[in-house]
Design an enzyme around this catalytic site. Structure first.
Site, mmCIF file in Angstrom:
data_model
loop_
_atom_site.group_PDB
_atom_site.id
_atom_site.type_symbol
_atom_site.label_atom_id
_atom_site.label_comp_id
_atom_site.label_asym_id
_atom_site.label_seq_id
_atom_site.Cartn_x
_atom_site.Cartn_y
_atom_site.Cartn_z
ATOM 1 N N CYS A 2 61.627 29.010 9.971
ATOM 2 C CA CYS A 2 61.877 29.850 11.133
ATOM 3 C C CYS A 2 60.877 31.004 11.182
ATOM 4 O O CYS A 2 60.324 31.404 10.162
ATOM 5 C CB CYS A 2 63.278 30.454 11.141
ATOM 6 S SG CYS A 2 64.558 29.239 10.883
ATOM 7 N N ARG A 27 56.326 27.595 12.485
ATOM 8 C CA ARG A 27 57.348 27.724 11.442
ATOM 9 C C ARG A 27 58.645 26.992 11.801
ATOM 10 O O ARG A 27 59.576 26.943 11.002
ATOM 11 C CB ARG A 27 57.670 29.201 11.214
ATOM 12 C CG ARG A 27 56.451 30.022 10.854
ATOM 13 C CD ARG A 27 56.818 31.481 10.761
ATOM 14 N NE ARG A 27 57.580 31.742 9.580
ATOM 15 C CZ ARG A 27 57.082 32.086 8.413
ATOM 16 N NH1 ARG A 27 55.789 32.208 8.273
ATOM 17 N NH2 ARG A 27 57.857 32.319 7.384
ATOM 18 N N TRP A 71 63.930 26.415 12.731
ATOM 19 C CA TRP A 71 63.877 25.111 12.073
ATOM 20 C C TRP A 71 65.217 24.999 11.358
ATOM 21 O O TRP A 71 65.495 25.742 10.417
ATOM 22 C CB TRP A 71 62.716 25.066 11.083
ATOM 23 C CG TRP A 71 62.582 23.751 10.375
ATOM 24 C CD1 TRP A 71 61.925 22.649 10.829
ATOM 25 C CD2 TRP A 71 63.112 23.407 9.089
ATOM 26 N NE1 TRP A 71 62.028 21.638 9.904
ATOM 27 C CE2 TRP A 71 62.743 22.076 8.828
ATOM 28 C CE3 TRP A 71 63.872 24.088 8.139
ATOM 29 C CZ2 TRP A 71 63.098 21.419 7.665
ATOM 30 C CZ3 TRP A 71 64.230 23.429 6.971
ATOM 31 C CH2 TRP A 71 63.833 22.106 6.740
ATOM 32 N N ASN A 97 65.239 34.661 8.922
ATOM 33 C CA ASN A 97 64.442 33.594 8.312
ATOM 34 C C ASN A 97 64.837 33.546 6.837
ATOM 35 O O ASN A 97 64.745 34.565 6.150
ATOM 36 C CB ASN A 97 62.949 33.922 8.481
ATOM 37 C CG ASN A 97 62.040 33.046 7.623
ATOM 38 O OD1 ASN A 97 60.995 33.486 7.177
ATOM 39 N ND2 ASN A 97 62.426 31.816 7.383
ATOM 40 N N GLY A 98 65.281 32.374 6.385
ATOM 41 C CA GLY A 98 65.697 32.244 4.984
ATOM 42 C C GLY A 98 67.015 31.500 4.916
ATOM 43 O O GLY A 98 67.407 30.831 5.881
ATOM 44 N N GLU A 471 48.221 10.269 0.412
ATOM 45 C CA GLU A 471 47.961 11.126 1.571
ATOM 46 C C GLU A 471 47.922 10.306 2.869
ATOM 47 O O GLU A 471 48.462 10.727 3.897
ATOM 48 C CB GLU A 471 46.646 11.896 1.345
ATOM 49 C CG GLU A 471 46.176 12.776 2.493
ATOM 50 C CD GLU A 471 47.155 13.884 2.897
ATOM 51 O OE1 GLU A 471 48.171 14.087 2.213
ATOM 52 O OE2 GLU A 471 46.911 14.510 3.941
ATOM 53 N N LYS A 475 50.461 10.917 5.979
ATOM 54 C CA LYS A 475 49.996 11.184 7.353
ATOM 55 C C LYS A 475 50.682 10.253 8.332
ATOM 56 O O LYS A 475 51.143 10.668 9.386
ATOM 57 C CB LYS A 475 48.469 11.014 7.487
ATOM 58 C CG LYS A 475 47.607 12.078 6.869
ATOM 59 C CD LYS A 475 47.597 13.398 7.601
ATOM 60 C CE LYS A 475 48.656 14.344 7.118
ATOM 61 N NZ LYS A 475 48.484 15.113 5.941
ATOM 62 N N GLU A 478 54.451 11.143 8.788
ATOM 63 C CA GLU A 478 54.673 12.392 9.503
ATOM 64 C C GLU A 478 54.491 12.266 11.006
ATOM 65 O O GLU A 478 55.287 12.784 11.770
ATOM 66 C CB GLU A 478 53.637 13.433 9.045
ATOM 67 C CG GLU A 478 53.966 14.168 7.826
ATOM 68 C CD GLU A 478 52.954 15.275 7.588
ATOM 69 O OE1 GLU A 478 53.353 16.435 7.597
ATOM 70 O OE2 GLU A 478 51.757 14.965 7.400
ATOM 71 N N HIS A 494 54.206 -4.478 -10.074
ATOM 72 C CA HIS A 494 55.424 -4.092 -10.806
ATOM 73 C C HIS A 494 56.611 -3.849 -9.875
ATOM 74 O O HIS A 494 57.586 -3.231 -10.276
ATOM 75 C CB HIS A 494 55.144 -2.840 -11.643
ATOM 76 C CG HIS A 494 54.092 -3.062 -12.684
ATOM 77 N ND1 HIS A 494 54.313 -3.821 -13.803
ATOM 78 C CD2 HIS A 494 52.809 -2.658 -12.747
ATOM 79 C CE1 HIS A 494 53.202 -3.866 -14.529
ATOM 80 N NE2 HIS A 494 52.275 -3.167 -13.898
ATOM 81 N N LYS A 593 55.277 23.577 10.320
ATOM 82 C CA LYS A 593 53.984 23.702 9.648
ATOM 83 C C LYS A 593 54.136 24.367 8.288
ATOM 84 O O LYS A 593 53.438 24.047 7.346
ATOM 85 C CB LYS A 593 53.040 24.507 10.554
ATOM 86 C CG LYS A 593 51.642 24.691 10.015
ATOM 87 C CD LYS A 593 50.857 23.404 10.100
ATOM 88 C CE LYS A 593 49.500 23.509 9.444
ATOM 89 N NZ LYS A 593 49.009 22.190 9.026
HETATM 90 C C1 AGP Z 1 51.098 18.001 5.420
HETATM 91 O O1 AGP Z 1 50.653 17.171 6.426
HETATM 92 C C2 AGP Z 1 52.451 18.506 5.552
HETATM 93 N N1 AGP Z 1 52.786 18.968 6.823
HETATM 94 C C3 AGP Z 1 53.057 19.217 4.369
HETATM 95 O O2 AGP Z 1 53.225 18.237 3.394
HETATM 96 C C4 AGP Z 1 52.319 20.417 3.746
HETATM 97 O O3 AGP Z 1 51.131 19.998 3.146
HETATM 98 C C5 AGP Z 1 53.244 21.087 2.715
HETATM 99 O O4 AGP Z 1 54.399 21.533 3.360
HETATM 100 C C6 AGP Z 1 52.582 22.214 1.988
HETATM 101 O O5 AGP Z 1 52.209 23.246 2.846
HETATM 102 P P1 AGP Z 1 51.233 24.391 2.377
HETATM 103 O O6 AGP Z 1 49.928 23.756 2.050
HETATM 104 O O7 AGP Z 1 51.144 25.324 3.551
HETATM 105 O O8 AGP Z 1 51.847 25.037 1.184
#
Ligand code: AGP
Length: 598
Positions: A2, A27, A71, A97-98, A471, A475, A478, A494, A593
């Site tokens: 948030c 956020r 969020w 926020n928290g 990675e 991607k 997400e 395995h 984000k």
């Molecule tokens: C990456 O595509 C993600 N959205 C997420 O995994 C991100 O890398 C993770 O939350 C860490 O964020 P930061 O690098 O801002 O700490």
């Protein structure tokens, strides 16, 4: 998670807060709300969905407002659960926020109070109201804070006072000052369009702004006299330019971002400022991070161990402190974070710092919490990354880790000066090589057209390319919501091999390196079970083309450089698949984000 934003001044506070929330939308963006003080009454606007959809920011006029972009943690995204939350008499409004961990307990105790939401936050407004039966307003706030467990950055509005009270414990809060105007936000980026005079609020501090502003420690009562710091950072309004999404724009920005990061590191020598006494006793590097940044850490592990012979452990920041990690002053803790606000990473850093480790952070956001708690910061120069799916932050993090590993290699005398120079030259070629890969965008789009309706995917790679398989899968998950898993290619036999059939696309990273022959054998294993194979191969490799369904070529490069290159087609593939599926690429569902709750 948030974002919170507050304003008091001569402008229309509703409009300032409304736009401030847009800057904080990274956020969280499932709902938003603003409370404004108008003629002794608090007027509230709350909406489900992204900020500003169908809303006229000038429709409310006020000089004092607090707002929130959400969020969800407690309670589904809805108008009812959107902040601000109120006391029963509607005189106290709170944005938060928290997470308040003991909210159930407090709620149960506040007999006679009528709760309107399912959130943890609402208890704060009711608790203040309860204490106001016995104490004056400020004392009531302090009493209520004394009961809260968990983390919070809060702003509180009282209908009877022309003031905002804001407090922080564990969640970020920054104050911006300008003549007769006061701004509060979850990060400095949201303040820079208004002012460069910034005060970072620390844990247990309270800011009260009415005609001026005052800061106190709400636990000790001590008055804090902290002058604003002038932040020499420009506010860059990001726009997508000719690109249809920020994610695509940011993928294309990678050559420039890497160049800037390399020259930032080399230019001011920051990597080399690790104190000699830390270097001389260093016997272990521990890397903590989350998500994509954690994947960068895994690549860093290979490089540091190989180039410098220093043992490295890479930890999920969220797991780190829950297993009593063995850390002492001989450990260099490398924290990697794009945002510098990830709660899990910050908690891991605190744990390591308390145990005496030197904290070296790699971060993209100037002035973020991580940068202020670290002993040394190296900035990635990726520029603002707006797309929730991290792309340019990843390759710039790799750039710093690569240079750091060469630095250690030379210090530990594992690499000679000329080897280091040779390897730095390899890195300098990366921006041009990425630009070459990006020219194949059309080919990636064609491949995406074959797979965008699938439900699953496997990503396989070995050695340095195993983290890239992880990675690539992250991607895809997400942005397209397709289930994808990354595995070390040799692990397939395995277990995951049971998943292979004609409906399972498998992405192999099969660039020419020491594991090439073995990976080719794994490709055969998938093909003989009718799996569909997309291979990333080194330019000129015609053998692989004869064995798989699709090939994407990457320029030939030194083995250690490959992760910079192999990740690019995978970012593009995820992007185009998501685009074909009509997904909301820059703001995927359920994500934010910056993950500022543990
Ligand atoms: C990456 O595509 C993600 N959205 C997420 O995994 C991100 O890398 C993770 O939350 C860490 O964020 P930061 O690098 O801002 O700490």
């Amino acid at each position: 998670m948030c974002g919170i934003f507050g304003y008091k001044g001569m402008k229309n506070s509703f409009s300032v807060v409304f736009n401030g929330l847009k800057d904080l939308e990274y956020r969280g963006y499932d709902s938003w709300g603003i409370a404004s003080l108008i003629d002794g009454e608090i007027k509230v606007v709350k909406k489900t969905g992204k900020i500003g959809e169908d809303f006229d920011e000038e429709s409310v006029k006020s000089s004092i407002s607090i707002g929130h972009t959400r969020w969800s943690t407690h309670g589904i995204p809805s108008d009812k659960n959107a902040h601000p939350h109120f006391s029963c008499d509607k005189k106290i409004a709170v944005v938060h926020n928290g997470i308040i961990e003991n909210h159930d307990e407090i709620r149960a105790r506040l007999k006679g109070h009528k709760f309107k939401s399912d959130t943890d936050t609402e208890v704060i407004a009711h608790l203040i109201e309860e204490y106001m039966k016995k104490y004056d307003y400020k004392e009531a706030v302090v009493k209520a804070l004394g009961e809260l467990e968990g983390s919070f950055a809060l702003m509180i509005l009282n209908s009877e006072r022309e003031e905002i009270i804001a407090v922080r414990r564990g969640s970020p809060l920054v104050l911006g000052v300008k003549k007769e105007e006061f701004f509060l936000a979850s990060d400095i980026l949201a303040l820079l369009r208004h002012t460069k005079e910034i005060i970072f609020v620390e844990d247990d501090e309270m800011v009260i702004f009415n005609s001026g502003f005052k800061m106190i420690n709400f636990v000790s009562g001590e008055v804090i006299d902290r002058k604003p710091e002038v932040m020499d950072i420009d506010f860059n309004e990001s726009d997508k330019g000719a690109f249809s999404h920020f994610m695509l724009k940011e993928i294309y920005e990678q050559p420039k971002a890497i160049e800037k990061t390399i020259s930032g590191v080399n230019g001011n020598g920051v990597v080399f400022q690790i104190p000699e006494k830390v270097l001389s006793r260093l016997n272990r590097v521990v890397i903590v991070a989350c998500g994509t940044s954690w994947h960068a850490g895994l690549v860093g592990e290979y490089w540091i161990e190989r180039f410098a012979g220093i043992p490295v452990e890479v930890e999920y920041a969220s797991e780190f402190r829950y297993r009593k990690p063995i850390i002492d002053e001989n450990v260099l803790l490398v924290a990697i974070s794009q945002s510098g606000e990830t709660a899990d990473t910050l908690a891991a850093v605190k744990e390591a710092k308390d145990k005496g480790a030197f904290i070296f952070s790699i971060c993209n956001v100037f002035g973020s919490t991580l940068t202020r708690v670290s002993d040394l910061v190296v900035y990635t120069r990726a520029g603002a990354e707006i797309g929730v799916a991290s792309t340019k932050a990843f390759t710039t993090q790799l750039s710093v880790l690569y240079l750091l590993s060469l630095f250690f290699g030379e210090k530990k005398k594992v690499l000679t000066g000329s080897e280091v120079e040779k390897r730095k030259e390899f890195l300098k070629k990366v921006p041009v090589q990425i630009a070459e890969i990006l020219k194949n965008e059309k080919k990636v789009r064609e491949i995406a057209e074959n797979y965008y309706l699938d439900k699953n995917a496997l990503y396989l790679g070995r050695g340095l390319n195993f983290p890239i398989a992880l990675e690539g899968a992250l991607k895809l998950k997400e942005v397209s919501y397709i289930h994808a898993e990354g595995y070390p290619a040799a692990e397939m036999k395995h277990g995951p091999i049971a998943l292979i059939d004609k409906d399972m696309p498998v992405v192999f990273i099969a660039a020419k390196d020491k594991t090439y022959e073995k990976v080719m054998a794994n490709i055969e294993e998938v093909k003989s079970r009718k799996g569909k194979v997309i291979a990333l191969a080194s330019e000129g490799d015609s053998i692989v083309a004869g064995k798989v369904d699709h090939v994407l070529y990457i320029p030939t490069a030194d083995h250690f450089i490959l992760p910079f290159l192999t990740v690019i087609p995978l970012q593009l593939l995820a992007y185009y698949i998501a685009d074909l599926r009509g997904c909301e690429i820059d703001k995927p569902r359920n994500l934010a984000k910056s993950v500022t709750v543990e």
